[in-house]
Design a protein around this motif. Structure first.
Motif, PDB file in Angstrom:
ATOM      1  N   GLU A 174       0.819  -1.216   0.000  1.00 54.17           N
ATOM      2  CA  GLU A 174       0.000   0.000   0.000  1.00 54.17           C
ATOM      3  C   GLU A 174       0.850   1.263   0.000  1.00 54.17           C
ATOM      4  O   GLU A 174       0.462   2.284  -0.527  1.00 54.17           O
ATOM      5  CB  GLU A 174      -0.888   0.024   1.254  1.00 54.17           C
ATOM      6  CG  GLU A 174      -2.130  -0.780   1.094  1.00 54.17           C
ATOM      7  CD  GLU A 174      -3.039  -0.614   2.301  1.00 54.17           C
ATOM      8  OE1 GLU A 174      -3.113   0.490   2.847  1.00 54.17           O
ATOM      9  OE2 GLU A 174      -3.652  -1.609   2.680  1.00 54.17           O
ATOM     10  N   ILE A 175       1.994   1.170   0.679  1.00 54.38           N
ATOM     11  CA  ILE A 175       2.876   2.336   0.784  1.00 54.38           C
ATOM     12  C   ILE A 175       4.192   2.005   0.094  1.00 54.38           C
ATOM     13  O   ILE A 175       4.830   1.006   0.424  1.00 54.38           O
ATOM     14  CB  ILE A 175       3.167   2.669   2.264  1.00 54.38           C
ATOM     15  CG1 ILE A 175       1.855   2.914   3.009  1.00 54.38           C
ATOM     16  CG2 ILE A 175       4.090   3.863   2.382  1.00 54.38           C
ATOM     17  CD1 ILE A 175       2.026   3.243   4.480  1.00 54.38           C
ATOM     18  N   VAL A 176       4.565   2.827  -0.882  1.00 55.27           N
ATOM     19  CA  VAL A 176       5.808   2.518  -1.594  1.00 55.27           C
ATOM     20  C   VAL A 176       6.730   3.725  -1.621  1.00 55.27           C
ATOM     21  O   VAL A 176       6.290   4.866  -1.618  1.00 55.27           O
ATOM     22  CB  VAL A 176       5.552   2.035  -3.044  1.00 55.27           C
ATOM     23  CG1 VAL A 176       4.837   0.708  -3.059  1.00 55.27           C
ATOM     24  CG2 VAL A 176       4.790   3.068  -3.846  1.00 55.27           C
ATOM     25  N   LEU A 177       8.002   3.422  -1.649  1.00 59.40           N
ATOM     26  CA  LEU A 177       9.035   4.458  -1.743  1.00 59.40           C
ATOM     27  C   LEU A 177       9.725   4.314  -3.092  1.00 59.40           C
ATOM     28  O   LEU A 177      10.116   3.214  -3.478  1.00 59.40           O
ATOM     29  CB  LEU A 177      10.064   4.264  -0.619  1.00 59.40           C
ATOM     30  CG  LEU A 177      11.306   5.160  -0.683  1.00 59.40           C
ATOM     31  CD1 LEU A 177      10.960   6.605  -0.353  1.00 59.40           C
ATOM     32  CD2 LEU A 177      12.386   4.677   0.287  1.00 59.40           C
ATOM     33  N   VAL A 178       9.831   5.424  -3.806  1.00 58.46           N
ATOM     34  CA  VAL A 178      10.726   5.450  -4.966  1.00 58.46           C
ATOM     35  C   VAL A 178      11.970   6.160  -4.441  1.00 58.46           C
ATOM     36  O   VAL A 178      11.941   7.362  -4.189  1.00 58.46           O
ATOM     37  CB  VAL A 178      10.097   6.216  -6.150  1.00 58.46           C
ATOM     38  CG1 VAL A 178      11.043   6.230  -7.337  1.00 58.46           C
ATOM     39  CG2 VAL A 178       8.760   5.588  -6.540  1.00 58.46           C
ATOM     40  N   PRO A 179      13.051   5.387  -4.185  1.00 61.42           N
ATOM     41  CA  PRO A 179      14.166   5.964  -3.435  1.00 61.42           C
ATOM     42  C   PRO A 179      14.986   6.966  -4.235  1.00 61.42           C
ATOM     43  O   PRO A 179      14.889   7.047  -5.458  1.00 61.42           O
ATOM     44  CB  PRO A 179      14.999   4.742  -3.069  1.00 61.42           C
ATOM     45  CG  PRO A 179      14.627   3.704  -4.045  1.00 61.42           C
ATOM     46  CD  PRO A 179      13.256   3.995  -4.536  1.00 61.42           C
ATOM     47  N   GLN A 180      15.805   7.731  -3.494  1.00 61.48           N
ATOM     48  CA  GLN A 180      16.601   8.784  -4.122  1.00 61.48           C
ATOM     49  C   GLN A 180      17.659   8.206  -5.073  1.00 61.48           C
ATOM     50  O   GLN A 180      17.876   8.739  -6.138  1.00 61.48           O
ATOM     51  CB  GLN A 180      17.263   9.629  -3.018  1.00 61.48           C
ATOM     52  CG  GLN A 180      18.045  10.809  -3.550  1.00 61.48           C
ATOM     53  CD  GLN A 180      18.330  11.852  -2.479  1.00 61.48           C
ATOM     54  OE1 GLN A 180      18.026  11.689  -1.310  1.00 61.48           O
ATOM     55  NE2 GLN A 180      18.934  12.945  -2.890  1.00 61.48           N
ATOM     56  N   GLY A 181      18.273   7.105  -4.682  1.00 54.99           N
ATOM     57  CA  GLY A 181      19.327   6.543  -5.536  1.00 54.99           C
ATOM     58  C   GLY A 181      18.863   5.256  -6.197  1.00 54.99           C
ATOM     59  O   GLY A 181      17.912   4.626  -5.739  1.00 54.99           O
ATOM     60  N   THR A 182      19.533   4.877  -7.287  1.00 55.73           N
ATOM     61  CA  THR A 182      19.171   3.614  -7.941  1.00 55.73           C
ATOM     62  C   THR A 182      20.022   2.469  -7.393  1.00 55.73           C
ATOM     63  O   THR A 182      19.896   1.330  -7.825  1.00 55.73           O
ATOM     64  CB  THR A 182      19.367   3.708  -9.470  1.00 55.73           C
ATOM     65  OG1 THR A 182      20.672   4.196  -9.724  1.00 55.73           O
ATOM     66  CG2 THR A 182      18.358   4.644 -10.097  1.00 55.73           C
ATOM     67  N   THR A 183      20.880   2.778  -6.414  1.00 58.17           N
ATOM     68  CA  THR A 183      21.765   1.749  -5.872  1.00 58.17           C
ATOM     69  C   THR A 183      20.995   0.695  -5.068  1.00 58.17           C
ATOM     70  O   THR A 183      21.547  -0.341  -4.731  1.00 58.17           O
ATOM     71  CB  THR A 183      22.815   2.373  -4.916  1.00 58.17           C
ATOM     72  OG1 THR A 183      22.113   3.244  -4.030  1.00 58.17           O
ATOM     73  CG2 THR A 183      23.878   3.136  -5.651  1.00 58.17           C
ATOM     74  N   CYS A 184      19.714   0.982  -4.765  1.00 62.26           N
ATOM     75  CA  CYS A 184      18.947  -0.010  -4.015  1.00 62.26           C
ATOM     76  C   CYS A 184      18.550  -1.196  -4.888  1.00 62.26           C
ATOM     77  O   CYS A 184      18.091  -2.214  -4.383  1.00 62.26           O
ATOM     78  CB  CYS A 184      17.711   0.626  -3.408  1.00 62.26           C
ATOM     79  SG  CYS A 184      16.706   1.315  -4.682  1.00 62.26           S
ATOM     80  N   LEU A 185      18.718  -1.076  -6.200  1.00 62.45           N
ATOM     81  CA  LEU A 185      18.465  -2.251  -7.054  1.00 62.45           C
ATOM     82  C   LEU A 185      19.555  -3.283  -6.751  1.00 62.45           C
ATOM     83  O   LEU A 185      20.728  -2.928  -6.625  1.00 62.45           O
ATOM     84  CB  LEU A 185      18.518  -1.854  -8.535  1.00 62.45           C
ATOM     85  CG  LEU A 185      17.344  -1.004  -9.039  1.00 62.45           C
ATOM     86  CD1 LEU A 185      17.644  -0.468 -10.440  1.00 62.45           C
ATOM     87  CD2 LEU A 185      16.045  -1.802  -9.064  1.00 62.45           C
ATOM     88  N   ASP A 186      19.158  -4.540  -6.636  1.00 58.47           N
ATOM     89  CA  ASP A 186      20.132  -5.598  -6.352  1.00 58.47           C
ATOM     90  C   ASP A 186      20.962  -5.860  -7.615  1.00 58.47           C
ATOM     91  O   ASP A 186      20.422  -6.250  -8.645  1.00 58.47           O
ATOM     92  CB  ASP A 186      19.362  -6.861  -5.939  1.00 58.47           C
ATOM     93  CG  ASP A 186      20.302  -7.993  -5.545  1.00 58.47           C
ATOM     94  OD1 ASP A 186      21.486  -7.963  -5.955  1.00 58.47           O
ATOM     95  OD2 ASP A 186      19.849  -8.900  -4.836  1.00 58.47           O
ATOM     96  N   PRO A 187      22.289  -5.636  -7.531  1.00 62.50           N
ATOM     97  CA  PRO A 187      23.102  -5.759  -8.754  1.00 62.50           C
ATOM     98  C   PRO A 187      23.161  -7.180  -9.302  1.00 62.50           C
ATOM     99  O   PRO A 187      23.500  -7.387 -10.466  1.00 62.50           O
ATOM    100  CB  PRO A 187      24.492  -5.282  -8.310  1.00 62.50           C
ATOM    101  CG  PRO A 187      24.504  -5.406  -6.835  1.00 62.50           C
ATOM    102  CD  PRO A 187      23.087  -5.239  -6.363  1.00 62.50           C
TER     103      PRO A 187
END
Ligand SMILES: Nc1ncnc2c1ncn2[C@@H]1O[C@H](COP(=O)(O)OP(=O)(O)O)[C@@H](O)[C@H]1O
Ligand SMILES: [Mg+2]
Length: 306
Positions: A92-105
């Motif tokens: 229900e609650i989502v964050l679009v984070p500031q950096g793209t580094t949260c994507l699992d490489p």
């Protein structure tokens, strides 16, 4: 319209250890209030260091262990405790984070968007989400390092939009994008609002905020100084930001916002304010008072005075 998110008098401080075993409390957010309704895009505007990311993290229940929060965060009318935020996060609650580094490489994009699920429904939803954000089906098999910056940002939005969120918090989702891509990105947030979500769009870019938002909230030195509609900017700081835009003559404002630890009594903007009077500095605290378009933290209505 229902208030989905209501932040009331939020304050946040960190315990810091100085030399020896001495501790001190560093207050970084104080008396921060805002509301976002379903169907609305509310932009939070503030310079770097004004507390935007901490606000996002407080809402999502992602604050560091050494922080202390006071005030209230209500979601759909009920207190949003860190435990409740954790339960609702990603759905229900989502964050679009500031950096793209949260994507699992090390994980393919498709699996990340589906959060590992392989059901036919999840696969279908994932394809639809990719398509909606202009990403081809081949993106599913890609790893984050194969994505351009703009693609990575669209993957983050696709991930956020998978579960029909009711509250979207986007923390500076557009830096590094050219003006056209940024506008397109904003269109995506508008669509999420049209589908019924409340969108909190965090940015340092007033111009961008004014083009997309139903309401803007301005942060200065960890405080909300105004919530208003884009056509009625009133606070002297907001008006100074507006006058600093290239199309309005590039009138810059000398000085900087105080850092945490430099907060004084009275109005934090007083040293830079063109309409400041003696009582702006003398008052212990400037109240956040209601106006016909929202709220303002100014003893004098900037609109009448400048
Ligand atoms: N974990 C922390 N400990 C101490 N101070 C912090 C911490 N995180 C952020 N701050 C301080 O809080 C202020 C606001 O930070 P932040 O919310 O990241 O600002 P913004 O996102 O608006 O650039 C900054 O001065 C920053 O240095
Ligand atoms: Mg930030």
């Amino acid at each position: 319209m229902q208030d989905i998110l209501r932040v009331e008098g939020l304050s946040l401080s960190f315990t810091q250890y100085t030399t020896g075993l001495h501790q001190r409390e560093l207050t970084v957010l104080h008396d921060l209030s805002l509301t976002v309704s379903s169907g609305q895009v509310v932009a939070v505007v503030g310079a770097s260091g004004s507390g935007k990311s901490l606000l996002a993290h407080a809402i999502l229940g992602l604050l560091p262990y050494n922080s202390h929060m006071s005030g209230r965060i209500l979601y759909a009318g009920q207190p949003l405790t860190p435990k409740r935020a954790q339960a609702l996060r990603g759905q229900e609650i989502v964050l679009v984070p500031q950096g793209t580094t949260c994507l699992d490489p090390l994980m393919q994009v498709g699996a990340q968007i589906r959060r590992g699920s392989r059901t036919a429904e999840a696969v279908q939803k994932c394809r639809e989400a990719l398509k909606r954000y202009g990403l081809g089906q081949e993106t599913e098999q890609m790893y984050p390092f194969e994505l351009s910056g703009g693609m990575a940002r669209r993957v983050l939005i696709a991930t956020a939009a998978m579960e029909r969120p009711r509250l979207v918090v986007a923390d500076e989702p557009t830096p590094g994008l050219d003006a056209r891509s940024a506008k397109r990105m904003l269109g995506h947030f508008r669509e999420l609002a049209e589908a019924g979500a409340a969108v909190l769009f965090i940015t340092h870019d007033l111009e961008l905020a004014l083009t997309v938002a139903d309401q803007i909230v301005v942060l200065y030195a960890g405080e909300t100084i105004e919530q208003t509609t884009p056509d009625r900017l009133r606070h002297p700081y907001t008006r100074a930001l507006w006058q600093a835009l290239p199309q309005n003559g590039f009138h810059t404002l000398p000085g900087t916002q105080p850092y945490p630890g430099e907060i004084t009594q009275g109005c934090q903007f007083a040293p830079r304010c063109p309409i400041c009077r003696a009582d702006c500095r003398k008052r212990a605290h400037i109240p956040y008072r209601q106006t016909d378009t929202g709220h303002i933290r100014c003893l004098y209505d900037g609109e009448d005075e400048t």
